[in-house]
Design a protein around this motif. Structure first.
Motif, PDB file in Angstrom:
ATOM      1  N   GLY A  49       0.794  -1.218   0.000  1.00 23.75           N
ATOM      2  CA  GLY A  49       0.000   0.000   0.000  1.00 23.75           C
ATOM      3  C   GLY A  49       0.825   1.266   0.000  1.00 23.75           C
ATOM      4  N   ARG A  50       1.937   1.232   0.739  1.00 23.68           N
ATOM      5  CA  ARG A  50       2.850   2.370   0.859  1.00 23.68           C
ATOM      6  C   ARG A  50       2.119   3.664   1.240  1.00 23.68           C
ATOM      7  NH1 ARG A  50       4.672  -0.459  -3.717  1.00 23.68           N
ATOM      8  NH2 ARG A  50       6.721  -1.420  -3.403  1.00 23.68           N
ATOM      9  N   GLY A  51       1.041   3.498   1.989  1.00 24.58           N
ATOM     10  CA  GLY A  51       0.292   4.670   2.416  1.00 24.58           C
ATOM     11  C   GLY A  51      -0.444   5.369   1.289  1.00 24.58           C
ATOM     12  N   ARG A  52      -0.594   4.690   0.170  1.00 25.36           N
ATOM     13  CA  ARG A  52      -1.278   5.265  -0.991  1.00 25.36           C
ATOM     14  C   ARG A  52      -2.437   4.388  -1.463  1.00 25.36           C
ATOM     15  NH1 ARG A  52       0.726   9.024   0.641  1.00 25.36           N
ATOM     16  NH2 ARG A  52       2.203  10.480  -0.304  1.00 25.36           N
ATOM     17  N   MET A  53      -2.846   3.450  -0.623  1.00 28.23           N
ATOM     18  CA  MET A  53      -3.995   2.593  -0.904  1.00 28.23           C
ATOM     19  C   MET A  53      -4.917   2.594   0.313  1.00 28.23           C
ATOM     20  SD  MET A  53      -3.890   0.963  -3.924  1.00 28.23           S
ATOM     21  CE  MET A  53      -2.727   0.568  -5.231  1.00 28.23           C
ATOM     22  N   ALA A  54      -6.192   2.395   0.060  1.00 33.69           N
ATOM     23  CA  ALA A  54      -7.154   2.222   1.149  1.00 33.69           C
ATOM     24  C   ALA A  54      -7.861   0.899   0.956  1.00 33.69           C
ATOM     25  CB  ALA A  54      -8.174   3.353   1.171  1.00 33.69           C
ATOM     26  N   VAL A  55      -8.259   0.298   2.055  1.00 31.44           N
ATOM     27  CA  VAL A  55      -9.077  -0.917   2.015  1.00 31.44           C
ATOM     28  C   VAL A  55     -10.393  -0.609   2.715  1.00 31.44           C
ATOM     29  CG1 VAL A  55      -9.288  -3.328   2.697  1.00 31.44           C
ATOM     30  CG2 VAL A  55      -7.067  -2.437   1.963  1.00 31.44           C
ATOM     31  N   ASP A 370      -7.265   3.002  -4.883  1.00 25.29           N
ATOM     32  CA  ASP A 370      -6.031   3.720  -5.189  1.00 25.29           C
ATOM     33  C   ASP A 370      -6.164   5.169  -4.728  1.00 25.29           C
ATOM     34  OD1 ASP A 370      -3.725   4.751  -6.225  1.00 25.29           O
ATOM     35  OD2 ASP A 370      -4.252   4.445  -8.336  1.00 25.29           O
ATOM     36  N   LEU A 371      -5.397   5.548  -3.713  1.00 21.07           N
ATOM     37  CA  LEU A 371      -5.416   6.924  -3.218  1.00 21.07           C
ATOM     38  C   LEU A 371      -4.353   7.788  -3.878  1.00 21.07           C
ATOM     39  CD1 LEU A 371      -5.821   6.376   0.649  1.00 21.07           C
ATOM     40  CD2 LEU A 371      -7.600   6.597  -1.097  1.00 21.07           C
ATOM     41  N   ASP A 372      -3.551   7.186  -4.748  1.00 18.00           N
ATOM     42  CA  ASP A 372      -2.476   7.931  -5.403  1.00 18.00           C
ATOM     43  C   ASP A 372      -3.029   8.667  -6.627  1.00 18.00           C
ATOM     44  OD1 ASP A 372       0.075   8.876  -5.712  1.00 18.00           O
ATOM     45  OD2 ASP A 372       0.844   7.090  -6.732  1.00 18.00           O
ATOM     46  N   GLN A 373      -4.016   9.524  -6.352  1.00 19.98           N
ATOM     47  CA  GLN A 373      -4.736  10.261  -7.380  1.00 19.98           C
ATOM     48  C   GLN A 373      -4.834  11.729  -6.957  1.00 19.98           C
ATOM     49  OE1 GLN A 373      -5.837   8.773 -10.136  1.00 19.98           O
ATOM     50  NE2 GLN A 373      -5.440   6.665  -9.519  1.00 19.98           N
ATOM     51  N   PRO A 374      -4.923  12.644  -7.929  1.00 21.83           N
ATOM     52  CA  PRO A 374      -4.988  14.067  -7.557  1.00 21.83           C
ATOM     53  C   PRO A 374      -6.112  14.402  -6.577  1.00 21.83           C
ATOM     54  CG  PRO A 374      -4.649  13.836  -9.921  1.00 21.83           C
ATOM     55  CD  PRO A 374      -4.904  12.453  -9.388  1.00 21.83           C
ATOM     56  N   HIS A 375      -7.269  13.725  -6.725  1.00 22.75           N
ATOM     57  CA  HIS A 375      -8.410  14.093  -5.880  1.00 22.75           C
ATOM     58  C   HIS A 375      -8.318  13.527  -4.470  1.00 22.75           C
ATOM     59  CE1 HIS A 375      -9.430  10.561  -8.353  1.00 22.75           C
ATOM     60  NE2 HIS A 375     -10.123  10.125  -7.326  1.00 22.75           N
ATOM     61  N   TYR A 387     -13.400  12.132   1.855  1.00 28.96           N
ATOM     62  CA  TYR A 387     -12.760  12.015   0.543  1.00 28.96           C
ATOM     63  C   TYR A 387     -13.397  10.893  -0.270  1.00 28.96           C
ATOM     64  CZ  TYR A 387      -8.855  15.323   0.829  1.00 28.96           C
ATOM     65  OH  TYR A 387      -8.093  16.474   0.862  1.00 28.96           O
ATOM     66  N   VAL A 388     -13.628   9.756   0.369  1.00 25.93           N
ATOM     67  CA  VAL A 388     -14.215   8.611  -0.338  1.00 25.93           C
ATOM     68  C   VAL A 388     -15.604   8.961  -0.871  1.00 25.93           C
ATOM     69  CG1 VAL A 388     -15.175   6.297  -0.003  1.00 25.93           C
ATOM     70  CG2 VAL A 388     -12.873   6.824   0.816  1.00 25.93           C
ATOM     71  N   VAL A 389     -16.449   9.535  -0.021  1.00 24.81           N
ATOM     72  CA  VAL A 389     -17.848   9.775  -0.394  1.00 24.81           C
ATOM     73  C   VAL A 389     -17.986  10.956  -1.343  1.00 24.81           C
ATOM     74  CG1 VAL A 389     -20.120  10.438   0.501  1.00 24.81           C
ATOM     75  CG2 VAL A 389     -18.781   8.671   1.660  1.00 24.81           C
ATOM     76  N   TYR A 390     -17.232  12.025  -1.123  1.00 22.52           N
ATOM     77  CA  TYR A 390     -17.436  13.237  -1.916  1.00 22.52           C
ATOM     78  C   TYR A 390     -16.484  13.358  -3.109  1.00 22.52           C
ATOM     79  CZ  TYR A 390     -20.132  14.633   2.172  1.00 22.52           C
ATOM     80  OH  TYR A 390     -21.050  14.674   3.188  1.00 22.52           O
ATOM     81  N   ALA A 391     -15.254  12.859  -2.979  1.00 18.52           N
ATOM     82  CA  ALA A 391     -14.267  13.016  -4.060  1.00 18.52           C
ATOM     83  C   ALA A 391     -14.005  11.717  -4.807  1.00 18.52           C
ATOM     84  CB  ALA A 391     -12.950  13.550  -3.489  1.00 18.52           C
ATOM     85  N   GLY A 392     -14.224  10.598  -4.144  1.00 17.40           N
ATOM     86  CA  GLY A 392     -13.877   9.310  -4.743  1.00 17.40           C
ATOM     87  C   GLY A 392     -14.830   8.899  -5.843  1.00 17.40           C
TER      88      GLY A 392
END
Length: 436
Positions: A49-55, A370-375, A387-392
């Protein structure tokens, strides 16, 4: 085989904040959840994940008609009853069991790619739906739509539908821990009142849940008042449906939250379908008012013919935003509540225990994001739910896992033949749109 999600953000609908850590999955379950600073165990496979992924827990589509992907785009921008009577029901009459199997398989492709691990489905020829779900390895809660109509070989259509639904229960309920079966009376305007009472008696005697369209439109409100000569509140009480554990009331747009102060609605889950209800002009469920009532709240897409997506990310965002606008309150309908509705509450309503949260010993029905995205710049443990609900979006899904097994990973479906399914689905669509 054990899979380790290493250095990921862990979020579910009962966490006040996300946790950065590791998750070990083995034998279909979450074995260990630990902090990022703790020494993680060995595993056969490691997801870095390297701190750039969410489960997240897998999403549960609490109300849909999967095979209606075959009818997507028909009768656009038409009032509900006109849409049903003139555009949908005539085409549905041409559907075969094979069509429904391939349509469902196509819907499963769509749902898995967007992070859905379970769907609650009402339709007909449901053996094909069950087979498609089981072959894919996906969870499903199924019911045969029960409606009135001309007798079949001298037997009432209602009775034939009930027997079909009970046979479905005997064949599929509990299969491989992936399938549950409910009774599926369609709606008050397609199931006579006395038949509805009979279905409820059967459900209580057999210990089977009920999945029912209720008060989707204002027209239906008038039908119950004018044709059945009762209030909707009395309808719920007198049919006995509130006494059935595992009752799903789909839509519920015109239900009144104050009913919960007068009726015991603890057995009920309302399946909120915000995008379908908006597209059909049906109205807006007062979700914010229901949140403090003793009733379950889940989220569904409805069928792709009325939505037109099977994307739970869009439903979550819509559910969180609509009600803030309607009530003019930015604090209403919190993101974490919406996430819980789209995961745990849906799983519970579908009859699946220990699913929908990320807990040790619970089923490993998970979504890799994948959280390694601009948003997602700026996302952290405190604000990830927002972030998940409004930007994801569903474009962020990198993998979907059920019982610890990848069903979708980086564009690949390990348990399904995408090309064949799409070919067969196109053939089915062409067949049902041909003139007789």
């Amino acid at each position: 085989m054990a899979t380790l999600f290493k250095d990921v953000f862990i979020l579910d609908g009962e966490r006040e904040r996300a946790q950065r850590g590791h998750i070990l999955v083995s034998k279909g379950r979450v074995q260990t959840v630990m902090g990022v600073s703790e020494k993680h165990p060995a595993a056969d496979k490691i997801v870095e994940g390297r701190g750039r992924m969410a489960v997240l827990p897998g999403f549960v589509n609490a109300h849909t008609h999967a095979a209606m992907v075959l009818l997507r785009g028909l009768g656009e921008e038409t009032p509900l009853m006109e849409w049903l009577q003139k555009k949908i029901w005539p085409v549905e009459a041409k559907l075969t069991p094979e069509h429904i199997y391939w349509g469902t398989a196509s819907a499963i492709l769509e749902m898995l790619a967007t992070g859905t691990t379970c769907f609650t489905d009402m339709y007909f020829e449901m053996d094909g739906v069950a087979r498609a779900a089981l072959e894919a390895g996906m969870r499903a809660a199924l019911c045969r739509g029960i409606v009135s109509g001309p007798p079949v070989d001298g037997v009432s259509k209602i009775d034939v539908s009930i027997e079909d639904n009970l046979a479905l229960f005997e064949r599929w309920h509990g299969r491989e821990g992936l399938i549950t079966v409910q009774l599926g009376p369609h709606a008050p305007y397609t199931v006579p009142f006395e038949d509805m009472k009979k279905i409820v008696v059967i459900a209580k005697e057999r210990g089977i849940g009920v999945h029912f369209h209720f008060l989707e439109t204002e027209w239906e409100l008038g039908y119950i008042n004018d044709e059945l000569k009762m209030t909707p509140e009395k309808y719920l009480a007198d049919t006995g449906i509130l006494e059935v554990p595992g009752t799903i009331l789909a839509h519920g747009v015109w239900m009144t939250p104050a009913w919960a102060d007068n009726l015991d609605m603890s057995n009920v889950t309302i399946a909120h379908c915000p995008c379908s209800n908006m597209k059909l002009g049906s109205g807006v469920l007062p979700l914010d008012t229901w949140l403090d009532k003793n009733v379950g709240l889940a989220i569904g897409t409805d069928g792709a013919s009325s939505n037109n997506r099977l994307d739970m990310w869009g439903e979550m965002r819509s559910a969180a935003l609509i009600h803030k606008g309607v009530t003019r309150s930015p604090t209403g309908t919190p993101a974490i509540d919406v996430l819980r509705m789209a995961t745990f509450e849906g799983a519970r309503a579908a009859g699946f225990a220990n699913k929908g949260l990320i807990r040790e010993g619970w089923a490993a029905d998970l979504v890799l994001v994948d959280l390694d995205q601009p948003h997602y710049v700026g996302a952290d443990e405190e604000n990830l739910a927002g972030y998940v609900v409004y930007a994801g979006s569903s474009a962020d899904v990198r993998g979907t896992m059920v019982n610890g097994k990848w069903l979708y990973k980086d564009g690949v479906y390990p348990t399904m033949d995408k090309e064949e399914i799409l070919r067969k689905t196109r053939e089915a669509r062409e067949a049902i749109l041909k003139n007789p």
